[in-house]
Enzyme design. Structure first.
Site, PDB file in Angstrom:
ATOM      1  N   SER A 118       0.801  -1.224   0.000  1.00  0.00           N
ATOM      2  CA  SER A 118       0.000   0.000   0.000  1.00  0.00           C
ATOM      3  C   SER A 118       0.837   1.278   0.000  1.00  0.00           C
ATOM      4  CB  SER A 118      -0.973  -0.032   1.170  1.00  0.00           C
ATOM      5  OG  SER A 118      -1.894   1.031   1.070  1.00  0.00           O
ATOM      6  N   HIS A 119       0.731   2.063   1.078  1.00  0.00           N
ATOM      7  CA  HIS A 119       1.393   3.371   1.139  1.00  0.00           C
ATOM      8  C   HIS A 119       2.782   3.289   1.758  1.00  0.00           C
ATOM      9  CE1 HIS A 119      -0.956   2.465   4.665  1.00  0.00           C
ATOM     10  NE2 HIS A 119      -0.141   3.221   5.362  1.00  0.00           N
ATOM     11  N   ASP A 289      -2.026   6.833  -3.276  1.00  0.00           N
ATOM     12  CA  ASP A 289      -0.956   6.038  -2.667  1.00  0.00           C
ATOM     13  C   ASP A 289      -0.471   4.964  -3.639  1.00  0.00           C
ATOM     14  OD1 ASP A 289      -3.147   4.338  -2.574  1.00  0.00           O
ATOM     15  OD2 ASP A 289      -2.619   3.495  -0.633  1.00  0.00           O
ATOM     16  N   ASP A 291      -0.913   1.680  -4.051  1.00  0.00           N
ATOM     17  CA  ASP A 291      -1.797   0.704  -4.707  1.00  0.00           C
ATOM     18  C   ASP A 291      -3.142   1.296  -5.130  1.00  0.00           C
ATOM     19  OD1 ASP A 291      -2.671   0.899  -2.029  1.00  0.00           O
ATOM     20  OD2 ASP A 291      -3.528  -1.103  -2.066  1.00  0.00           O
ATOM     21  N   ARG A 294      -6.032   4.913  -1.617  1.00  0.00           N
ATOM     22  CA  ARG A 294      -6.164   6.132  -0.808  1.00  0.00           C
ATOM     23  C   ARG A 294      -6.073   7.382  -1.679  1.00  0.00           C
ATOM     24  NH1 ARG A 294      -3.314   5.317   5.012  1.00  0.00           N
ATOM     25  NH2 ARG A 294      -3.859   3.132   5.274  1.00  0.00           N
ATOM     26  N   LYS A 390     -11.470   0.488  -0.615  1.00  0.00           N
ATOM     27  CA  LYS A 390     -11.514   1.930  -0.794  1.00  0.00           C
ATOM     28  C   LYS A 390     -10.939   2.234  -2.171  1.00  0.00           C
ATOM     29  CE  LYS A 390      -7.642   2.160   2.480  1.00  0.00           C
ATOM     30  NZ  LYS A 390      -7.736   1.288   3.620  1.00  0.00           N
TER      31      LYS A 390
END
Length: 563
Positions: A118-119, A289, A291, A294, A390
């Protein structure tokens, strides 16, 4: 004929996946023999053997370091050996997390494997992660992640097809005959963007958005993909299809180390975008972000939209999005630490509001039961029931749809919203890598004090501000769908004016614990809603630090990160 080989291995005790899968340093995956293989085998072992031959798994990732090797040499070769009938993989391995969720749902796959952290930073010294999503397109629920963990602790061998080579760059189907298998193994390489873009076309009014972004008085936008996975999606959808000028989008090439940056869309890590927006040259800015799940939204001159406010504004303007005109609005939800801004909209519109623990799977449960349409969390996540993750780009198109309908600036829309509903001033303080014992003791003592019968009704003051305690508890969630109970989700102090102080302890990892302090200060006085957030938040911050003795107990003079 491709051979299947069984490889002996030894179990690791630390492969417990969180809601976002298994995340570790790249070095952990690379220097521990069979580390990734063990985990992938444990994931595949949760799929019923009788269903595998007819099943499809979706595979993709955010382009970070080690992703391609993991797909080519591990996921692909092991899925084949474990009898999965078909893999659908994004071209060159690239698929955003929302796109994986979209494809799983569209083709009715058994699940998906997402290679992402992710981030978190990427590159050889960064992080890598493996995440498993189930057939609804959402992150694996606890029952499944627990099962994966149990298997990983006892694993003795895994199955792999070491000679299986697939070209990830060429779109189309490739078939392979495996020994001892009746049906060929199919690998389908698909365009990374197509299915996801198609879905968005059916949600938003692309004609109105095209007019907004490329008509004669078009909005000037600046989109920063932070060298994460969203770059190709932004280029294809916002620039090529909706006509935003090519230079509206920057850092759109996915890089293994995200260009040496932290692919986290907040004021700290997306500072370049903030500086560019401050020049006043652009009307709307956004960042994503690694992936793609976000997002951060900015207005002209760097006007910052707090994520808690973002979901509330989308809720208040939800019929600017054609999708909701068709489906209606079933409910709103936010994670418990997220500010109460969404609650005000829910109350005014008489739409049900759910307050859940942190973790997207709780929203997914409500969506699967047709109880939820729109949700968000303070950590820059916004989404709806179109998928079960999300979705950063969805949130940006939602905002652009509102701008197109209202013909106002981001700042004016936000200010009108505060005038109507009042404003929730919000901040989060993270104290990272503090001593776990000290942090636990602090939380225990706080709980004891809060649970004392005399605490409710108590008046707490700072300067000339006085707050009356209306409720004090340790948040627990009774899932209305499956009846499961999640306890100890955070200490909540709720005041009579709707303001809140929240303490959460998270991740007692190898590097100590993280204490998170959330301040949600509600102000409905129209004279005060434009005050400096720091000034408005100061009284509650001071009360929180005094009550908890946080700095004294942790030996810190201040937070590591402020959001």
């Amino acid at each position: 004929m491709v051979r299947i080989v069984t490889v002996k291995t030894k179990a690791y005790g630390d492969q417990k996946p969180g809601t976002s899968g298994l995340r570790k340093r790249v070095s952990v995956f690379q220097s521990n023999a069979h580390y990734a293989e063990n985990f992938i085998q444990s994931v595949l072992a949760t799929l019923p053997p009788a269903e595998r031959q007819e099943a499809t798994l979706v595979v993709g990732g955010d382009g970070r370091y080690y992703m391609r090797d993991a797909i080519r040499l591990i996921v692909l070769q092991m899925a084949a050996a474990n009898g999965i009938g078909r893999l659908v993989i994004g071209q060159n391995g690239i698929l955003s997390t929302p796109a994986v969720s979209c494809i799983i749902r569209k083709i009715k796959a058994i699940g998906g494997i997402i290679l992402t952290a992710s981030h978190n930073p990427g590159g050889p010294n960064g992080d890598f992660g493996i995440k498993f999503n189930t057939a609804n397109g959402g992150p694996a629920p606890e029952g499944v992640t627990d099962k994966i963990f149990q298997i990983s602790k006892k694993i003795e061998e895994y199955a792999i097809c070491p000679d299986l080579q697939v070209d990830l760059g060429t779109i189309g189907k490739q078939q392979f005959d495996l020994e001892n298998k009746f049906k060929p193994f199919t690998v389908e390489i698909v365009d990374s963007v197509e299915a996801y873009a198609n879905m968005l076309r059916n949600i938003f009014d692309f004609n109105a958005l095209k007019e907004l972004l490329s008509g004669k008085n078009h909005l000037k936008i600046r989109i920063d993909a932070m060298h994460g996975v969203v770059g190709p999606y932004v280029k294809k959808i916002l620039c090529e299809e909706l006509g935003a000028p090519a230079n509206s989008a920057v850092n759109c090439t996915p890089l293994e180390d995200f260009g040496g940056h932290h692919p986290d869309p907040n004021l700290t890590y997306a500072a370049d975008l903030v500086q560019t927006m401050k020049t006043g040259e652009y009307d709307f800015g956004a960042a994503f972000d690694g992936d793609g799940d976000r997002n951060m939204i900015l207005g002209k001159h760097g006007f910052f939209v707090n994520p808690s406010d973002s979901v509330a504004v989308i809720a208040a303007n939800i019929f600017s999005i054609p999708y909701f005109q068709q489906t209606g609005v079933r409910g709103f939800a936010r994670s418990m630490p997220t500010s109460g801004a969404l609650d005000r909209v829910a109350h005014a519109t008489k739409i049900a509001l759910y307050e859940t623990p942190t973790g997207w799977k709780f929203f997914g449960n409500l969506m699967d039961a047709n109880k939820l349409s729109l949700c968000g969390e303070e950590s820059f996540g916004t989404g709806s029931d179109h998928i079960r993750e999300k979705d950063g780009l969805w949130a940006v198109l939602a905002w652009l749809s509102i701008l197109a309908t209202r013909k106002q600036s981001v700042e004016d829309i936000m200010k009108d919203h505060w005038q109507k509903y009042g404003r929730n001033f919000f901040t989060r303080y993270d104290y990272e890598e503090v001593d776990a014992d000290a942090a636990n003791k602090m939380m225990k003592d706080l709980e004891t004090m809060m649970f004392d019968r005399s605490f409710v009704g108590k008046q707490l003051s700072s300067g000339d501000k006085v707050y009356t305690v209306e409720k004090a508890d340790n948040f627990e969630y009774n899932d209305p769908v499956d009846g499961s109970v999640s306890r100890n989700q955070g200490l909540r102090l709720i005041f009579s004016d709707g303001s809140r102080i929240i303490f959460r302890l998270s991740g007692t990892g190898s590097a100590g614990a993280t204490v998170r302090l959330y301040i949600d200060s509600y102000e409905k006085d129209a004279q005060k809603i434009y005050e400096d957030p720091q000034v408005m938040l100061a009284p509650l911050i001071s009360i929180a630090l005094k009550l908890s003795q946080l700095h004294e107990r942790t030996g810190r003079t201040g937070p590591t990160v402020i959001t």
